[in-house]
Design a protein around this motif. Structure first.
Motif, PDB file in Angstrom:
ATOM      1  N   LEU A 155      11.178  -6.171  10.700  1.00 48.51           N
ATOM      2  CA  LEU A 155      10.064  -6.710  11.846  1.00 48.51           C
ATOM      3  C   LEU A 155      10.084  -7.978  10.667  1.00 48.51           C
ATOM      4  O   LEU A 155       9.788  -7.819   8.955  1.00 48.51           O
TER       5      LEU A 155
ATOM      6  N   PHE B 244     -15.262   4.238   2.666  1.00 49.84           N
ATOM      7  CA  PHE B 244     -16.292   3.814   1.352  1.00 49.84           C
ATOM      8  C   PHE B 244     -17.451   3.974   1.150  1.00 49.84           C
ATOM      9  O   PHE B 244     -18.115   4.216  -0.050  1.00 49.84           O
TER      10      PHE B 244
ATOM     11  N   MET C  39       0.624  -9.104   0.308  1.00 52.48           N
ATOM     12  CA  MET C  39       1.923  -9.485   1.320  1.00 52.48           C
ATOM     13  C   MET C  39       0.991 -11.531   1.737  1.00 52.48           C
ATOM     14  O   MET C  39       2.660 -11.795   2.160  1.00 52.48           O
TER      15      MET C  39
ATOM     16  N   ALA D 139       3.754 -14.432   2.196  1.00 50.68           N
ATOM     17  CA  ALA D 139       3.857 -15.037   3.798  1.00 50.68           C
ATOM     18  C   ALA D 139       3.510 -16.402   3.473  1.00 50.68           C
ATOM     19  O   ALA D 139       4.319 -16.845   4.465  1.00 50.68           O
ATOM     20  N   PHE D 140       2.333 -16.707   2.836  1.00 52.45           N
ATOM     21  CA  PHE D 140       2.076 -17.717   3.110  1.00 52.45           C
ATOM     22  C   PHE D 140       3.029 -18.960   2.144  1.00 52.45           C
ATOM     23  O   PHE D 140       3.605 -19.812   2.499  1.00 52.45           O
TER      24      PHE D 140
ATOM     25  N   GLU E 191      13.129 -16.282   6.337  1.00 54.71           N
ATOM     26  CA  GLU E 191      12.427 -15.103   6.686  1.00 54.71           C
ATOM     27  C   GLU E 191      11.705 -14.259   5.693  1.00 54.71           C
ATOM     28  O   GLU E 191      12.668 -13.870   5.093  1.00 54.71           O
ATOM     29  N   LEU E 192      10.526 -13.346   6.508  1.00 51.46           N
ATOM     30  CA  LEU E 192       9.930 -11.956   5.328  1.00 51.46           C
ATOM     31  C   LEU E 192      10.089 -11.228   6.744  1.00 51.46           C
ATOM     32  O   LEU E 192       9.337 -11.290   7.147  1.00 51.46           O
ATOM     33  N   ILE E 193      11.007 -10.018   6.135  1.00 50.81           N
ATOM     34  CA  ILE E 193      11.281  -9.163   6.896  1.00 50.81           C
ATOM     35  C   ILE E 193      10.039  -8.880   6.139  1.00 50.81           C
ATOM     36  O   ILE E 193      10.011  -7.705   4.782  1.00 50.81           O
ATOM     37  N   ILE E 194      10.027  -7.266   6.433  1.00 49.97           N
ATOM     38  CA  ILE E 194       8.477  -5.825   5.799  1.00 49.97           C
ATOM     39  C   ILE E 194       9.447  -5.047   5.707  1.00 49.97           C
ATOM     40  O   ILE E 194       9.740  -4.033   7.107  1.00 49.97           O
ATOM     41  N   TYR E 195       9.884  -4.020   4.362  1.00 53.15           N
ATOM     42  CA  TYR E 195      10.647  -2.022   5.119  1.00 53.15           C
ATOM     43  C   TYR E 195       9.005  -1.623   4.196  1.00 53.15           C
ATOM     44  O   TYR E 195       8.543  -2.257   3.758  1.00 53.15           O
ATOM     45  N   THR E 196       8.870  -1.195   5.233  1.00 52.87           N
ATOM     46  CA  THR E 196       7.703   0.663   4.612  1.00 52.87           C
ATOM     47  C   THR E 196       8.201   1.655   4.182  1.00 52.87           C
ATOM     48  O   THR E 196       8.843   2.086   4.836  1.00 52.87           O
TER      49      THR E 196
ATOM     50  N   SER F  23      22.579  -8.007   4.106  1.00 48.16           N
ATOM     51  CA  SER F  23      21.504  -9.287   4.745  1.00 48.16           C
ATOM     52  C   SER F  23      20.738  -9.661   4.102  1.00 48.16           C
ATOM     53  O   SER F  23      19.916 -10.419   4.621  1.00 48.16           O
TER      54      SER F  23
ATOM     55  N   ILE G 110      -8.039   7.138  -5.346  1.00 42.77           N
ATOM     56  CA  ILE G 110      -9.539   6.101  -5.008  1.00 42.77           C
ATOM     57  C   ILE G 110      -9.015   6.664  -3.343  1.00 42.77           C
ATOM     58  O   ILE G 110      -8.291   6.325  -2.584  1.00 42.77           O
ATOM     59  N   GLU G 111     -10.678   7.246  -3.362  1.00 45.62           N
ATOM     60  CA  GLU G 111     -10.178   7.859  -2.370  1.00 45.62           C
ATOM     61  C   GLU G 111     -12.108   8.284  -2.309  1.00 45.62           C
ATOM     62  O   GLU G 111     -12.568   8.273  -3.228  1.00 45.62           O
TER      63      GLU G 111
END
Lengths: 252, 252
Positions: free
Chosen positions: A15, A205, B1, B5-6, B14-19, B38, B144-145
């Motif tokens: 992504l 929240f 993020m 990105a900015f 390139e900015l690749i996102i891994y979650t 890579s 935090i819920e």
């Protein structure tokens, strides 16, 4: 984007994020993406584009999916904003409200999609059918920004014939309404009911009752549509309308 | 993020996102990234890793920057949470408060960073120096819920000797406090002042006074650190502490 990231995390696709400022030249940007030749697919989030932009992407075989509005060129995932407004109206009527105010970004800048207006129109329709037309001074347009929203909220809540319920076309605007009401010593929902739209995590929240457009699902489904087109599993253009749901919490 | 990105948007990277889910095996994930060969660089956001993980990244020449905590291996961008707690205490003292409550995620799961505890410790220190020690029952730990935070807020606000001000270690928890106070008919800040921490965009919609940790800046600076190391402009490991600032709005 969270939904997209989760869906692609299970695949070998990477992504890559491109940020486009609404004031940038979106067309030139999309053209450069099309020409770079390094992308398998593209998901466009909440960004309008021209017919030429679309043709350029198609010519360069960049498989594209669009989130937030339907058009003829690419598969899309969006919601029916008018239906969302109707849901708001029906729920508020059910709860006994007939004097309903509205706050939303009805007049956004030209480049933007105009979901708030469609939500208002859905609300108006349902209220009119119930013989409870919304007077013009119950409708406040405000950009999704704190100070304008606060002014709009203050106007509505200060009316001598204050609405008994207010539908805010965005959860963050509903949050402003709740804050202004608290500052004025008004209890929610006893003195004024507040209904939001979006289903943001932050709304939970605040205990906000809201119409949920399942933003995480929309990303996941957009990614699935794209993957299906890339793998050929389902190559044709599809337009998915996500179902809306009402999340009942404490503000109506 | 957004900040990352900015910053990268102005470059050819390139900015690749891994979650990575907190319950996933972070080590195995980082190893696979290192081996893929890579990537030019990696920014790790709020995710702990082991010494072995770090060595593997170094061995494979993946230039790495870490956001949210300092360690010996890589450049980092973070804040001094203890200083943040001290700022909270000093500001509340200045405003005349001596009975100060606290809500925060003091006991997070093992894998997590523990910023809330450091914020509490900074607050405690300043209050003790002013001769206004915080009693144990004024300190409420809550993840935090929404529901846990609401219970903690309700406990604090129901005390016969209710604190005159409450410091919430996260803006979203401060928002819950504001909601619970409104439901109990308490005015903010007249009956109870509320101070948040984070500087979220949503806090502005709520008029929340908060300690801002400039999350967008932290991303931008992390990207700049990475770019400087990649281009050799500034190859050495650096640890950046972001300045904190108090945003005065309406809740204290």
């Amino acid at each position: 984007m969270k939904g997209i990231a989760f869906a692609l995390g299970k695949t070998n696709y990477e992504l890559i994020i491109y940020t486009v400022n609404s004031t940038d030249n979106v067309g030139a940007f999309l053209a450069s993406i099309a020409l770079s030749g390094s992308l398998d697919g593209l998901i466009i989030l909440s960004l309008p584009f021209t017919v030429d932009d679309a043709k350029r992407l198609t010519d360069h075989k960049v498989v594209t999916v669009v989130v937030e509005y339907e058009q003829e060129f690419f598969s899309s995932v969006d919601i029916d904003n008018s239906t969302g407004g109707e849901m708001a109206g029906k729920y508020l009527l059910e709860k006994g409200h007939r004097r309903i105010g509205f706050i939303g970004e009805i007049y956004p800048p030209d480049y933007a999609i105009r979901p708030a207006l469609a939500r208002l129109n859905g609300l108006r329709k349902v209220m009119a059918e119930a013989g409870a037309d919304i007077p013009e001074y119950y409708v406040q347009s405000a950009p999704i920004e704190p100070e304008s929203t606060r002014q709009a909220a203050t106007k509505l809540l200060s009316l001598p014939d204050r609405p008994t319920a207010i539908f805010a076309a965005a959860d963050v605007q509903a949050m402003v309404l709740m804050k202004v009401a608290a500052d004025m010593g008004l209890k929610v929902p006893q003195d004024v009911a507040v209904l939001g739209f979006d289903g943001l995590e932050y709304a939970e929240f605040m205990g906000l009752t809201t119409i949920n457009q399942s933003l995480v699902d929309s990303g996941r489904i957009a990614a699935d549509l794209l993957l299906n087109q890339l793998t050929g599993a389902s190559p044709s253009v599809q337009h998915i309308k996500l179902p809306l749901s009402l999340i009942e919490r404490e503000t109506v």
